[in-house]
Design a protein around this motif. Structure first.
Motif, PDB file in Angstrom:
ATOM      1  N   THR B 112      49.144  37.500 -39.460  1.00  0.00           N
ATOM      2  CA  THR B 112      50.306  38.003 -40.216  1.00  0.00           C
ATOM      3  C   THR B 112      51.058  36.516 -40.504  1.00  0.00           C
ATOM      4  OG1 THR B 112      50.372  40.079 -39.165  1.00  0.00           O
ATOM      5  CG2 THR B 112      52.447  39.371 -40.418  1.00  0.00           C
ATOM      6  N   ALA B 113      51.164  35.840 -39.505  1.00  0.00           N
ATOM      7  CA  ALA B 113      52.061  34.452 -39.604  1.00  0.00           C
ATOM      8  C   ALA B 113      51.514  33.385 -40.546  1.00  0.00           C
ATOM      9  CB  ALA B 113      52.342  34.201 -38.163  1.00  0.00           C
ATOM     10  N   SER B 114      50.149  33.160 -40.281  1.00  0.00           N
ATOM     11  CA  SER B 114      49.472  31.977 -40.852  1.00  0.00           C
ATOM     12  C   SER B 114      48.099  32.286 -41.109  1.00  0.00           C
ATOM     13  CB  SER B 114      49.779  30.801 -40.012  1.00  0.00           C
ATOM     14  OG  SER B 114      49.002  29.754 -39.972  1.00  0.00           O
ATOM     15  N   ASP B 115      47.460  31.483 -42.038  1.00  0.00           N
ATOM     16  CA  ASP B 115      45.844  31.426 -42.003  1.00  0.00           C
ATOM     17  C   ASP B 115      45.464  30.233 -41.443  1.00  0.00           C
ATOM     18  OD1 ASP B 115      46.661  29.667 -43.711  1.00  0.00           O
ATOM     19  OD2 ASP B 115      45.614  30.834 -45.590  1.00  0.00           O
ATOM     20  N   TYR B 116      46.402  29.370 -40.545  1.00  0.00           N
ATOM     21  CA  TYR B 116      45.750  28.048 -40.166  1.00  0.00           C
ATOM     22  C   TYR B 116      45.797  28.004 -38.618  1.00  0.00           C
ATOM     23  CZ  TYR B 116      45.695  23.068 -40.092  1.00  0.00           C
ATOM     24  OH  TYR B 116      45.222  21.659 -40.131  1.00  0.00           O
ATOM     25  N   GLY B 117      46.305  29.050 -37.977  1.00  0.00           N
ATOM     26  CA  GLY B 117      46.373  29.091 -36.469  1.00  0.00           C
ATOM     27  C   GLY B 117      47.544  28.854 -36.000  1.00  0.00           C
ATOM     28  N   GLY B 118      47.468  28.830 -34.479  1.00  0.00           N
ATOM     29  CA  GLY B 118      48.664  28.578 -33.688  1.00  0.00           C
ATOM     30  C   GLY B 118      48.423  29.139 -32.367  1.00  0.00           C
ATOM     31  N   ILE B 119      49.587  29.342 -31.661  1.00  0.00           N
ATOM     32  CA  ILE B 119      49.302  30.110 -30.463  1.00  0.00           C
ATOM     33  C   ILE B 119      50.105  31.216 -30.445  1.00  0.00           C
ATOM     34  CG2 ILE B 119      49.837  30.036 -27.889  1.00  0.00           C
ATOM     35  CD1 ILE B 119      49.345  26.981 -27.874  1.00  0.00           C
ATOM     36  N   VAL B 120      49.671  32.429 -29.959  1.00  0.00           N
ATOM     37  CA  VAL B 120      50.565  33.689 -29.880  1.00  0.00           C
ATOM     38  C   VAL B 120      50.862  33.914 -28.613  1.00  0.00           C
ATOM     39  CG1 VAL B 120      50.546  36.066 -30.716  1.00  0.00           C
ATOM     40  CG2 VAL B 120      48.961  34.557 -31.662  1.00  0.00           C
ATOM     41  N   VAL B 121      51.919  34.188 -28.135  1.00  0.00           N
ATOM     42  CA  VAL B 121      52.353  34.683 -26.906  1.00  0.00           C
ATOM     43  C   VAL B 121      53.101  36.118 -27.042  1.00  0.00           C
ATOM     44  CG1 VAL B 121      53.652  34.170 -24.685  1.00  0.00           C
ATOM     45  CG2 VAL B 121      52.730  32.270 -26.094  1.00  0.00           C
ATOM     46  N   ILE B 122      52.334  36.965 -26.535  1.00  0.00           N
ATOM     47  CA  ILE B 122      53.043  38.262 -26.416  1.00  0.00           C
ATOM     48  C   ILE B 122      53.550  38.547 -24.920  1.00  0.00           C
ATOM     49  CG2 ILE B 122      52.321  41.032 -26.414  1.00  0.00           C
ATOM     50  CD1 ILE B 122      49.955  40.018 -28.213  1.00  0.00           C
ATOM     51  N   SER B 123      54.793  39.180 -25.325  1.00  0.00           N
ATOM     52  CA  SER B 123      55.569  39.698 -23.965  1.00  0.00           C
ATOM     53  C   SER B 123      56.292  40.828 -24.253  1.00  0.00           C
ATOM     54  CB  SER B 123      56.529  38.498 -23.263  1.00  0.00           C
ATOM     55  OG  SER B 123      56.945  38.981 -22.244  1.00  0.00           O
ATOM     56  N   GLY B 124      55.452  41.700 -24.079  1.00  0.00           N
ATOM     57  CA  GLY B 124      56.202  43.205 -24.251  1.00  0.00           C
ATOM     58  C   GLY B 124      56.237  43.771 -23.021  1.00  0.00           C
ATOM     59  N   THR B 125      55.553  45.206 -22.962  1.00  0.00           N
ATOM     60  CA  THR B 125      55.216  45.813 -21.617  1.00  0.00           C
ATOM     61  C   THR B 125      54.402  44.858 -20.818  1.00  0.00           C
ATOM     62  OG1 THR B 125      55.632  48.050 -22.637  1.00  0.00           O
ATOM     63  CG2 THR B 125      54.355  48.060 -20.645  1.00  0.00           C
ATOM     64  N   GLY B 126      53.376  44.523 -21.540  1.00  0.00           N
ATOM     65  CA  GLY B 126      52.477  43.400 -20.625  1.00  0.00           C
ATOM     66  C   GLY B 126      52.660  42.156 -21.382  1.00  0.00           C
ATOM     67  N   SER B 127      51.848  41.236 -20.881  1.00  0.00           N
ATOM     68  CA  SER B 127      51.703  39.828 -21.519  1.00  0.00           C
ATOM     69  C   SER B 127      50.287  39.480 -22.011  1.00  0.00           C
ATOM     70  CB  SER B 127      52.435  39.000 -20.787  1.00  0.00           C
ATOM     71  OG  SER B 127      51.552  38.659 -19.737  1.00  0.00           O
ATOM     72  N   ASN B 128      50.327  38.432 -22.855  1.00  0.00           N
ATOM     73  CA  ASN B 128      49.043  38.143 -23.382  1.00  0.00           C
ATOM     74  C   ASN B 128      49.139  36.612 -24.198  1.00  0.00           C
ATOM     75  OD1 ASN B 128      46.273  37.734 -23.816  1.00  0.00           O
ATOM     76  ND2 ASN B 128      46.125  39.503 -25.191  1.00  0.00           N
ATOM     77  N   CYS B 129      48.198  35.855 -24.068  1.00  0.00           N
ATOM     78  CA  CYS B 129      48.260  34.485 -24.938  1.00  0.00           C
ATOM     79  C   CYS B 129      46.989  34.244 -25.495  1.00  0.00           C
ATOM     80  CB  CYS B 129      48.925  33.462 -24.225  1.00  0.00           C
ATOM     81  SG  CYS B 129      48.680  31.785 -24.806  1.00  0.00           S
ATOM     82  N   LYS B 130      47.059  33.649 -26.812  1.00  0.00           N
ATOM     83  CA  LYS B 130      45.880  33.379 -27.610  1.00  0.00           C
ATOM     84  C   LYS B 130      46.216  32.463 -28.480  1.00  0.00           C
ATOM     85  CE  LYS B 130      42.752  36.590 -27.950  1.00  0.00           C
ATOM     86  NZ  LYS B 130      41.505  36.687 -26.872  1.00  0.00           N
ATOM     87  N   LEU B 131      45.095  31.231 -28.171  1.00  0.00           N
ATOM     88  CA  LEU B 131      45.317  30.031 -29.161  1.00  0.00           C
ATOM     89  C   LEU B 131      44.157  30.434 -30.277  1.00  0.00           C
ATOM     90  CD1 LEU B 131      45.398  26.810 -30.129  1.00  0.00           C
ATOM     91  CD2 LEU B 131      43.759  26.693 -28.400  1.00  0.00           C
ATOM     92  N   VAL B 132      44.639  30.180 -31.616  1.00  0.00           N
ATOM     93  CA  VAL B 132      43.449  30.461 -32.790  1.00  0.00           C
ATOM     94  C   VAL B 132      43.574  28.993 -33.291  1.00  0.00           C
ATOM     95  CG1 VAL B 132      43.073  31.408 -34.829  1.00  0.00           C
ATOM     96  CG2 VAL B 132      44.260  32.769 -33.007  1.00  0.00           C
ATOM     97  N   ASN B 133      42.562  28.388 -33.458  1.00  0.00           N
ATOM     98  CA  ASN B 133      42.561  27.037 -33.897  1.00  0.00           C
ATOM     99  C   ASN B 133      42.336  27.116 -35.389  1.00  0.00           C
ATOM    100  OD1 ASN B 133      43.139  24.728 -32.154  1.00  0.00           O
ATOM    101  ND2 ASN B 133      41.008  25.458 -31.193  1.00  0.00           N
TER     102      ASN B 133
END
Lengths: 342, 342
Positions: B112-133
């Motif tokens: 939704t944010a980019s077609d180039y990638g970046g790092i997503v850091v989710i912190s809601g009820t749980g948490s998660n992190c994903k790097l997309v190159n």
């Protein structure tokens, strides 16, 4: 005859019930009776079944209630819940017993070992610590279950080791030692091929006792020389010792001054791995002693040679106005003593 | 008409489904569709219900399948489970869609944010992190749920604060700050009068989302100046930053060199407490940068201004051989940038 019989039960994941009248008349085993885990119905039915089998085994009439049923139950902490358990037993099984008494597994164990008090440290599937002073007052630490504690327990040890495998895979925390033994042991024990496979074991089909059972594999690894397995047991030793340090300020002066020094009663299967926990455990106690407990000169670790059901029965008999003397020296075994350098 | 419609859905605890064809035609909300939490049946029924309502809302024939259903689902990680979900949907609801695509909430947000990638850091009820190159490769950290991770999440923050109350009561760990605000807030939120009362909330009636909801009270306390509340959020900031540090070695060189520096997309309600997490977060990233990432000169934190369902729809359309261009600059908002001192 049966009206003078003292019956007692203890329970954690596997229950044991004995029947005695000065000496043990019969012994029966049963399923888990922790009412928090199995529910009140299963708990009550399991207890009734064990008592009735014990009566028959002892050659007694199963329709005659025993004089006193003194129970030492894991999960026997909360007063309201315990009273409900007793009320339900009275109503559903009127032939079971004339009087009822329920205490925790920790207090039952302590009563089996001594009538003078000491510190009980339980480390089985879960963990718990209880100080009993000579005047009977109690101070607890831990015992909140795997969601809020259980430090130093088999569950906690298993979880710590597995978390290190996850964190190493994620590059989130660097493991202090090679994870390969633990990773392979985990894949074998849980029958999974990757970390994703662990998710059902953590959620959908999670069973605390099964998860905690992985601790045995880690103990094997530690004994065989794996450094990460040894590390988690050292940490468990520290965690268990910290429970003792937590209650130290409340220990009555007299408990320090016996021949054994401070008596620490060690209950639960994790203590079988004492050699792996020893360095962490002794380190934490020595540090605490050095920081201001000058009257704390010595401690001894004891194990029970008898079921902690004995203590439950003794307390049940007391509660019913009778006395059931126990030979404490025959009930315990000292497996470690340490005197601090002055 | 409907055959050219791209439909997309996203889900965490509350699902949102939108329908678009270049622009958004209709939007519907629904219950949690994490199949790990609610089961496959509830997940599928929830999705079908949302899609059908969206079709009707958009004035379309509910019996005509849409062209593509691209979904960004929390819990959409495991390939086999996702394939089963799609197969079940095809079988049970043949009028739903012609093609299906499921990705995770993290990847949907990134798309939704980019077609180039970046790092997503989710912190809601749980948490998660994903790097997309930029080349599409992904590297994850965390996302294992509350039994094996969720560091820095609302669950984790709530748990840490409550654990400090338990540990202080037990004298097991000394709290860095006064526990009274947290203890009172806990008693109010969970409607309990003592720590024993917390046991049902931890076990029998445990609900992760409810437990995690206590985090809001801690955020209020932190904003009002309570030091312990501020402390747990600072720790959460550190924990979330550590997820970024974990994937840093795998970040493609090009992701560092844009105008924003390393783009970090922050998803989830805990980020609303950014001011409370800021000191811990920036500290951990600065330390990591100082220890060997000289090409890491700057980073920016972004939030989505649109639902991450948009990215799921885009990827679903791509998967179906179509394209659904998004105006990325309209979808994100930069709320923090930091350039390291050289």
């Amino acid at each position: 005859l049966a009206s003078s019989i003292k019956l007692y039960a203890t329970s954690s994941y596997l229950s044991k019930l004995l029947m005695l009248d000065g000496h043990i008349l019969a012994e029966t085993d049963g399923p888990c009776t922790n009412h928090w885990l199995v529910g009140v119905d299963n708990c009550i039915n399991g207890i009734n079944d064990m008592v009735q089998r014990a009566k028959i085994k002892a050659g007694l009439d199963p329709d005659t209630p025993v004089c006193s049923l003194g129970m030492s139950l894991s999960g026997g902490e909360q007063k309201a819940a315990i009273q409900k358990l007793i009320d339900d037993m009275r109503e559903r099984y009127p032939k079971l017993s004339q009087s009822y008494f329920i205490t925790t597994d920790a207090i039952g164990a302590m009563a089996t070992a001594s009538d003078y008090g000491g510190i009980v440290v339980i480390s089985g599937t879960g963990s718990n610590c209880k100080l009993v002073n000579p005047d009977g007052t109690q101070v607890g630490c831990g015992g909140w279950g795997h969601m809020m504690g259980d430090e130093g327990s088999a569950y906690w040890i298993s979880h710590m080791a597995i978390k290190m495998v996850f964190d190493a895979r994620d590059n989130l925390v660097t493991s202090p030692h090679d994870i390969n033994y633990v990773k392979k042991a985990m894949e074998e024990y849980f029958q999974v091929s990757d970390l994703m496979g662990m998710l059902p074991h953590l959620y959908r089909i999670f069973q605390k006792s099964y998860f905690a059972g992985f601790c045995r594999k880690l103990a094997e690894g530690g004994s065989a020389g794996d450094a990460l397995c040894q590390h988690v047991f050292t940490e468990a030793g520290k965690a268990l010792a910290r429970h003792i340090v937590a209650v130290l300020p409340k220990v009555h002066q007299d408990l320090f001054s016996g021949e054994l020094g401070l008596p620490v009663l060690c209950v639960g299967s994790v203590w079988r791995s004492w050699e792996l926990m020893k360095s962490g455990f002794t380190q934490v106690l020595s540090e605490a002693q050095a920081h201001g407990y000058s009257h704390f000169q010595k401690y001894s670790l004891l194990t029970l040679r008898q079921s902690s059901a004995l203590g439950g029965a003794k307390m049940g008999a007391q509660n019913a106005g009778a006395s059931l003397p126990l030979d404490y020296s025959a009930n315990v075994n000292v497996f470690f003593s340490h005197t601090f350098n002055q």
